[in-house]
Design a protein around this motif. Sequence first.
Motif, PDB file in Angstrom:
ATOM      1  N   UNK A 194       0.829  -1.207   0.000  1.00  0.00           N
ATOM      2  CA  UNK A 194       0.000   0.000   0.000  1.00  0.00           C
ATOM      3  C   UNK A 194       0.860   1.253   0.000  1.00  0.00           C
ATOM      4  N   UNK A 195       1.970   1.227   0.727  1.00  0.00           N
ATOM      5  CA  UNK A 195       2.861   2.385   0.770  1.00  0.00           C
ATOM      6  C   UNK A 195       3.454   2.650  -0.606  1.00  0.00           C
ATOM      7  N   UNK A 196       3.887   1.582  -1.283  1.00  0.00           N
ATOM      8  CA  UNK A 196       4.438   1.760  -2.629  1.00  0.00           C
ATOM      9  C   UNK A 196       3.377   2.291  -3.594  1.00  0.00           C
ATOM     10  N   UNK A 197       2.148   1.786  -3.459  1.00  0.00           N
ATOM     11  CA  UNK A 197       1.084   2.216  -4.373  1.00  0.00           C
ATOM     12  C   UNK A 197       0.678   3.664  -4.127  1.00  0.00           C
ATOM     13  N   UNK A 198       0.670   4.080  -2.862  1.00  0.00           N
ATOM     14  CA  UNK A 198       0.192   5.422  -2.507  1.00  0.00           C
ATOM     15  C   UNK A 198       1.330   6.399  -2.269  1.00  0.00           C
ATOM     16  N   UNK A 199       2.554   6.039  -2.649  1.00  0.00           N
ATOM     17  CA  UNK A 199       3.693   6.920  -2.401  1.00  0.00           C
ATOM     18  C   UNK A 199       3.524   8.308  -3.010  1.00  0.00           C
ATOM     19  N   UNK A 200       3.042   8.450  -4.256  1.00  0.00           N
ATOM     20  CA  UNK A 200       2.834   9.816  -4.783  1.00  0.00           C
ATOM     21  C   UNK A 200       1.855  10.632  -3.948  1.00  0.00           C
ATOM     22  N   UNK A 209       0.987  14.966   0.029  1.00  0.00           N
ATOM     23  CA  UNK A 209       0.462  15.470   1.297  1.00  0.00           C
ATOM     24  C   UNK A 209       1.572  16.054   2.158  1.00  0.00           C
ATOM     25  N   UNK A 210       2.768  15.501   2.059  1.00  0.00           N
ATOM     26  CA  UNK A 210       3.889  16.077   2.796  1.00  0.00           C
ATOM     27  C   UNK A 210       4.270  17.449   2.248  1.00  0.00           C
ATOM     28  N   UNK A 211       4.120  17.638   0.935  1.00  0.00           N
ATOM     29  CA  UNK A 211       4.337  18.970   0.357  1.00  0.00           C
ATOM     30  C   UNK A 211       3.328  19.958   0.936  1.00  0.00           C
ATOM     31  N   UNK A 212       2.083  19.518   1.065  1.00  0.00           N
ATOM     32  CA  UNK A 212       1.056  20.366   1.686  1.00  0.00           C
ATOM     33  C   UNK A 212       1.439  20.682   3.131  1.00  0.00           C
ATOM     34  N   UNK A 213       1.976  19.690   3.833  1.00  0.00           N
ATOM     35  CA  UNK A 213       2.413  19.911   5.214  1.00  0.00           C
ATOM     36  C   UNK A 213       3.485  20.986   5.279  1.00  0.00           C
ATOM     37  N   UNK A 214       4.446  20.915   4.350  1.00  0.00           N
ATOM     38  CA  UNK A 214       5.505  21.924   4.332  1.00  0.00           C
ATOM     39  C   UNK A 214       4.937  23.320   4.112  1.00  0.00           C
ATOM     40  N   UNK A 215       4.022  23.455   3.175  1.00  0.00           N
ATOM     41  CA  UNK A 215       3.455  24.783   2.891  1.00  0.00           C
ATOM     42  C   UNK A 215       2.578  25.278   4.036  1.00  0.00           C
TER      43      UNK A 215
END
Length: 299
Positions: free
Chosen positions: A188-194, A199-205
Motif C-alpha cells: 500500500x505504501x508503494x502504491x500510494x507513495x505519490x 500530502x507532505x508537500x502540503x504539510x511543508x506549505x
Amino acid sequence: MTSVLYDVPGPRANRRNSILAVVTIVVVIAIVAFVLWRFALSGQFEASKWNVFTFTTVWVQIGSMLLNTLKAFAAAAVLSLAVGFILAIGRLSDHKWVRIPVTVITEAFRAIPVLVLMMILYYGLPTLGIKMEPYWAVVLALMVYNGAVLAEALRAGVESLPRGQREAGFSIGLRKSGVMMLILLPQAIRAMLPVIIAQLVVTMKDTALGFIITYHELLYYAKLLSTQPGRPILQAALIIGGIYIIMCLLLSWFANWLEKRTHRNLKNPHVAERDPAADDDATLTSVIGTQDLDRLGKP
C-alpha cells in the motif's frame, strides 16, 4: 486512423490545436508583460525597494527562519506518518469497537482546518491552564490534520490490493497483524507513495500558517520585512515565495527518485523458472522477504 483510446487528430484538428497553442502562449506572455509593466510603473524594481536584501543580517535571519520552518516540517511529517499508520490500521480493524471510534476521530480531524487547530492549541489551551509554545502548536496541528489525511490514503491503498494477497498470507499461517504489517502495508505504501509525498508537500506549505500564532518561520519574517522603510511587500513575498518553491521542488524530486528506486528494486532481472505450484510462495517471498518466511517457519 484510430487508436484504442481516441481518434488520431487529422490535418484540420492539428491546425486548430496549433493555433490554440500559439494563442495560449501569446496570452500568457501578454499577462506576464502586463504584470512586469505594472511593477515597473509602480517603482517595484527601484533599488530602494530591494535595499533591505543587501544586508548580511537579513539573509542570516532568513536562514534562521528557514531552519525553523524545516524543523516544524520534519517533526510534523514524522508524527503525521506515525498517526496515519495508527489510524489506518484502526480503520481497517475487524472489531467495531475499534473501527467506529477511529473512523469518527479521523473524519473529525480531516474536517477541522489546520489554522483552527493551531489557534485552539495556542490560544484556547491557556484558558484551561495549559500553555503551549508556538512551535508545538504548529507541529501538533499539522500532525493531527495530515495524519488523518494520510490514514485515508493508506486505507485506500490497502483496500485496493487484490484479495488474494490477504488470503495467501493466511494460508501460510500468518495472523492478521502479520498479514497487515508484512504483506499489505508495504504494498500500500508503494502504491500510494505519490499521494503521501503530495500530502507532505502540503504539510511543508502549511507551516506558513504558524506566523498567525507568532511562530518565527519564513512568512513571519516576510511580514516583518514588509514593514521596513520603503515597504518592500512584493519583494519580500517574491524572495520567501521563491524559497518555498525551491523546497517543494526538492521534495517532489526526492519523491520521484524514491518512486523510481522502489520500482527498480522490485524488478528482478534474473527470473528463474519455477514450479507453478509455488506461485503463492514466490509472491509472498517477494513481498515480505525470505528471512521473514524463515522466521515464521515456512519451509
